[in-house]
Design an enzyme around this catalytic site. Structure first.
Site, mmCIF file in Angstrom:
data_model
loop_
_atom_site.group_PDB
_atom_site.id
_atom_site.type_symbol
_atom_site.label_atom_id
_atom_site.label_comp_id
_atom_site.label_asym_id
_atom_site.label_seq_id
_atom_site.Cartn_x
_atom_site.Cartn_y
_atom_site.Cartn_z
ATOM 1 N N ARG A 82 -7.778 -0.244 1.066
ATOM 2 C CA ARG A 82 -8.386 -1.412 0.418
ATOM 3 C C ARG A 82 -8.829 -1.084 -1.006
ATOM 4 O O ARG A 82 -8.885 -1.958 -1.862
ATOM 5 C CB ARG A 82 -9.540 -1.937 1.288
ATOM 6 C CG ARG A 82 -10.636 -0.936 1.507
ATOM 7 C CD ARG A 82 -11.521 -1.277 2.700
ATOM 8 N NE ARG A 82 -10.921 -0.853 3.976
ATOM 9 C CZ ARG A 82 -11.482 -1.056 5.169
ATOM 10 N NH1 ARG A 82 -12.636 -1.681 5.255
ATOM 11 N NH2 ARG A 82 -10.881 -0.641 6.264
ATOM 12 N N ASP B 95 -2.288 10.320 3.652
ATOM 13 C CA ASP B 95 -3.696 9.959 3.860
ATOM 14 C C ASP B 95 -4.368 10.998 4.751
ATOM 15 O O ASP B 95 -4.313 10.920 5.973
ATOM 16 C CB ASP B 95 -3.780 8.561 4.500
ATOM 17 C CG ASP B 95 -5.227 8.120 4.715
ATOM 18 O OD1 ASP B 95 -6.133 8.770 4.151
ATOM 19 O OD2 ASP B 95 -5.432 7.116 5.431
ATOM 20 N N ASP C 149 -11.943 7.471 3.925
ATOM 21 C CA ASP C 149 -10.723 7.196 4.694
ATOM 22 C C ASP C 149 -10.373 5.704 4.691
ATOM 23 O O ASP C 149 -9.284 5.322 5.110
ATOM 24 C CB ASP C 149 -10.907 7.706 6.132
ATOM 25 C CG ASP C 149 -9.588 7.850 6.871
ATOM 26 O OD1 ASP C 149 -8.530 7.753 6.211
ATOM 27 O OD2 ASP C 149 -9.627 8.054 8.098
ATOM 28 N N GLU D 298 -9.326 3.961 2.339
ATOM 29 C CA GLU D 298 -8.840 4.050 0.956
ATOM 30 C C GLU D 298 -7.818 2.988 0.599
ATOM 31 O O GLU D 298 -7.646 2.662 -0.570
ATOM 32 C CB GLU D 298 -8.240 5.448 0.704
ATOM 33 C CG GLU D 298 -6.776 5.628 1.127
ATOM 34 C CD GLU D 298 -6.530 5.454 2.614
ATOM 35 O OE1 GLU D 298 -7.496 5.614 3.395
ATOM 36 O OE2 GLU D 298 -5.397 5.143 3.004
ATOM 37 N N LYS E 290 0.871 -1.182 0.000
ATOM 38 C CA LYS E 290 0.000 0.000 0.000
ATOM 39 C C LYS E 290 0.904 1.226 0.000
ATOM 40 O O LYS E 290 1.735 1.403 0.887
ATOM 41 C CB LYS E 290 -0.893 0.014 1.241
ATOM 42 C CG LYS E 290 -1.637 1.341 1.473
ATOM 43 C CD LYS E 290 -2.557 1.303 2.697
ATOM 44 C CE LYS E 290 -3.121 2.695 3.025
ATOM 45 N NZ LYS E 290 -3.982 2.714 4.224
ATOM 46 N N ASP F 79 1.807 6.373 5.594
ATOM 47 C CA ASP F 79 0.806 5.450 5.054
ATOM 48 C C ASP F 79 1.296 4.750 3.784
ATOM 49 O O ASP F 79 0.551 4.007 3.154
ATOM 50 C CB ASP F 79 -0.509 6.204 4.801
ATOM 51 C CG ASP F 79 -1.728 5.318 4.981
ATOM 52 O OD1 ASP F 79 -1.609 4.253 5.612
ATOM 53 O OD2 ASP F 79 -2.806 5.694 4.469
ATOM 54 N N LYS G 21 -9.635 13.222 8.293
ATOM 55 C CA LYS G 21 -9.144 12.820 9.616
ATOM 56 C C LYS G 21 -9.043 14.041 10.533
ATOM 57 O O LYS G 21 -8.888 15.163 10.047
ATOM 58 C CB LYS G 21 -7.739 12.206 9.471
ATOM 59 C CG LYS G 21 -7.721 10.809 8.880
ATOM 60 C CD LYS G 21 -6.291 10.277 8.819
ATOM 61 C CE LYS G 21 -6.244 8.877 8.208
ATOM 62 N NZ LYS G 21 -6.938 7.859 8.985
HETATM 63 N N1 BES Z 1 -4.050 4.584 7.006
HETATM 64 C C1 BES Z 1 -5.209 4.404 7.804
HETATM 65 C C2 BES Z 1 -4.995 3.379 8.912
HETATM 66 C C3 BES Z 1 -4.194 3.854 10.086
HETATM 67 C C4 BES Z 1 -4.755 4.696 11.028
HETATM 68 C C5 BES Z 1 -2.907 3.408 10.269
HETATM 69 C C6 BES Z 1 -4.014 5.115 12.112
HETATM 70 C C7 BES Z 1 -2.181 3.819 11.359
HETATM 71 C C8 BES Z 1 -2.715 4.678 12.278
HETATM 72 C C9 BES Z 1 -6.351 3.906 6.940
HETATM 73 O O1 BES Z 1 -6.384 4.392 5.646
HETATM 74 C C10 BES Z 1 -7.607 4.345 7.604
HETATM 75 O O2 BES Z 1 -7.826 5.508 7.681
HETATM 76 N N2 BES Z 1 -8.401 3.387 8.059
HETATM 77 C C11 BES Z 1 -9.612 3.690 8.744
HETATM 78 C C12 BES Z 1 -10.642 2.690 8.293
HETATM 79 C C13 BES Z 1 -12.028 3.013 8.767
HETATM 80 C C14 BES Z 1 -12.530 4.267 8.089
HETATM 81 C C15 BES Z 1 -12.927 1.847 8.447
HETATM 82 C C16 BES Z 1 -9.347 3.552 10.242
HETATM 83 O O3 BES Z 1 -8.615 2.667 10.660
HETATM 84 O O4 BES Z 1 -9.863 4.393 10.986
HETATM 85 ZN ZN ZN Z 2 -4.601 4.917 4.847
HETATM 86 MN MN MN Z 3 -7.402 6.236 5.498
#
Ligand code: BES
Ligand code: ZN
Ligand code: MN
Length: 508
Positions: A354, A273, A350, A352, A268, A291, A280
């Site tokens: 996947r 992000d 967010d 994204e 990825k 990210d 966020k």
């Molecule tokens: N890159 C983030 C995941 C992440 C968050 C990694 C904090 C490390 C620290 C990912 O793209 C994301 O934002 N995931 C969301 C998914 C949710 C919206 C279902 C998350 O984990 O909040």
């Molecule tokens: Zn992300």
């Molecule tokens: Mn995200």
């Protein structure tokens, strides 16, 4: 840093500093005994006086060593001998290098190879010592106008008793160095800010790494090519950004049979992000430059492969994009058709990672791979589940999962498996499309993997969620280089299995 084997007794080796292990009961290794003798019990006297207690990771510098050829001795506490484990050995070595770094020496002799650890031979130890040397002397100063002056030693030699096969020692040093440098590359890419490390920067890095070597060939798909293919899910993530997305593909031919099914590593590569329209919160958002650490680990593994040349066919892939809000960005509720033809309702922009990985997974089908491993900072939920110690592992293939778990243990870069049961899949049901891109709060890491699994049904596939392991926050903020250790160990294990089979006479 140049690495070399040192066959002579450490008492006879000319060096700026010998690094010598000591146990808590004042026990010395054979190398230590030899030095003690040459220096008329200088070490023994320090220990007897109680000046150095040799607790794990403590060090003691002796600025002179009359009688030995060395200018100094650095004693390293190994703790209790019967307690010495892999990770305690790693800790002691790290402490020794940290001290060495402070002294700015031109060279040093590391005499830790004859420290007894249960189940570990000298080859294992010298490999680890080389790897930790690389990672301990790493500094990231690219953006300091006045970096604090720091020079790693020009040369490190590692004690390798004459009785041992020197080709074994050389080979182990080479592996350690390759893994360490692979980790450091991943750290550097992770540490670079989002305004420098863009999708195009990742593509150029892949091109530069591969250019020097005819075993590699690189292909970079731009947004027009992805549009023509129908990768609308991947493209949707980059829509809000001025930085165009890229799909990076590096092929490596190392197997004797060019047709041998390749193993794929897919990273990825979200170079920043923001969350997109599902923005966020501001606090700590800078850390979303990390990210792309999945992509960085793929390039780190590529660097190690470039140095070690395993007899495997491999494909390194990176799905790279920047996730930004704008008038052109995708919105909650938008529906996209993926490369597979399946449709996705984007309920949260967010989620994204996947969305870029699903199209890359479908693209990987064309390689008829032996296995596909994706590596992604995918879910905050993984940090809640496993903290910062273990990488999350989910897989549709028990054998592949077992191989990765074992590689993680050997490389001290551990993963922990979570279930991928069908019952979780229904959390992704959508009223408007074939699926939605989020599954609610419960089991967030698992439902993210469930989403990916729907694009990975044509091959053995594993997913590594490195959200908790790819970087440190706080004072030590920076990329860790994980899981390069796990990935390279996995590839070396595959290579060794193949070599064993070939020498058996069973087909390769
Ligand atoms: N890159 C983030 C995941 C992440 C968050 C990694 C904090 C490390 C620290 C990912 O793209 C994301 O934002 N995931 C969301 C998914 C949710 C919206 C279902 C998350 O984990 O909040
Ligand atoms: Zn992300
Ligand atoms: Mn995200």
């Amino acid at each position: 840093m140049k690495f070399a084997l040192a066959n002579l007794s450490p008492a006879l080796t000319q060096t700026a500093c010998v690094v010598l292990p000591v146990f808590e009961d004042s026990q010395l290794t054979a190398a230590g005994e030899a030095l003690n003798k040459a220096t008329e019990s200088l070490i023994g006297q320090v220990l007897e006086r109680g000046d150095f207690k040799a607790q794990l990771g403590k060090t003691y510098l002796m600025p002179f060593a009359p009688g030995a050829e060395a200018e100094r001795l650095l004693l390293v506490g190994m703790g209790k001998e019967d307690k010495l484990t892999d990770s305690r050995f790693r800790k002691a070595a790290q402490a020794a290098y940290t001290q060495l770094a402070d002294y700015s020496l031109h060279d040093a002799l590391i005499a830790l190879t004859d420290t007894p650890i249960k189940g570990r031979d000298a080859k294992w130890k010298i490999r680890l010592l080389a790897e930790i040397a690389e990672t301990s002397f790493y500094r990231f100063n690219e953006f300091k106008s006045q970096p604090s002056p720091f020079e790693p030693p020009a040369e490190l030699s590692f004690y390798w008793p004459e009785a041992l096969e020197s080709s074994d020692g050389e080979a182990a040093l080479k592996v350690g160095q390759a893994v360490g440098q692979g980790k450091n590359l991943a750290r550097t890419l992770g540490n670079r800010p989002g305004n420098v490390c863009t999708p195009i920067h990742l593509a150029e890095t892949a091109q530069t790494l591969a250019a020097s070597d005819s075993a590699f060939c690189v292909e970079v798909l731009d947004e027009n090519q992805m549009q023509a293919l129908g990768m609308h899910s991947l493209l949707s993530v980059g829509k809000g950004s001025d930085e165009p997305p890229r799909l990076i593909i590096v092929k490596y031919q190392g197997a004797e049979d060019p047709q041998a099914a390749p193993h794929v590593l897919l990273g990825k590569g979200i170079t920043f992000d923001t969350g997109g329209i599902s923005l966020k919160p501001g606090e700590g958002m800078d850390e979303m430059k990390f990210d792309m650490c999945g992509a960085a680990s793929v390039l780190g593994a590529l660097e190690a492969v470039r140095q070690l040349k395993p007899r495997l066919n491999l494909i390194f892939m990176i799905a790279a994009a920047e996730n930004m809000p704008s008038g052109r960005a995708s919105k909650p509720g938008d529906i996209y058709t993926t490369l597979s033809g399946k449709t996705v309702e984007v309920l949260n922009t967010d989620a994204e990672g996947r969305l870029v990985l699903c199209d890359a997974l479908t693209y990987a089908e064309r390689f008829e791979p032996a296995s596909v491993i994706d590596i992604a900072t995918l879910t905050g939920a993984c940090i809640i589940a496993l903290g910062h110690q273990a990488t999350g592992l989910l897989s549709n293939d028990d054998q592949l999962a077992a191989a990765l778990l074992e590689a993680g243990i050997d490389a001290e870069d551990r993963a922990w498996q979570l279930p991928l049961w069908d019952e979780y899949q229904e959390q992704l049901d959508s009223n408007f499309a074939d699926m939605q891109n989020i599954g609610g709060r419960p089991a967030g890491t698992i439902t993210a993997a469930c989403f990916l699994s729907r694009f990975a049904d044509k091959f053995a596939w594993a997913h590594l969620d490195i959200a908790g392991t790819a970087w440190h926050s706080g004072k030590q903020k920076g990329a860790t280089g994980r899981p390069v250790g796990l990935l390279v160990q996995y590839l070396l294990d595959l290579d060794a299995q193949l070599a064993a089979k070939t020498s058996d006479g069973t087909a390769a």
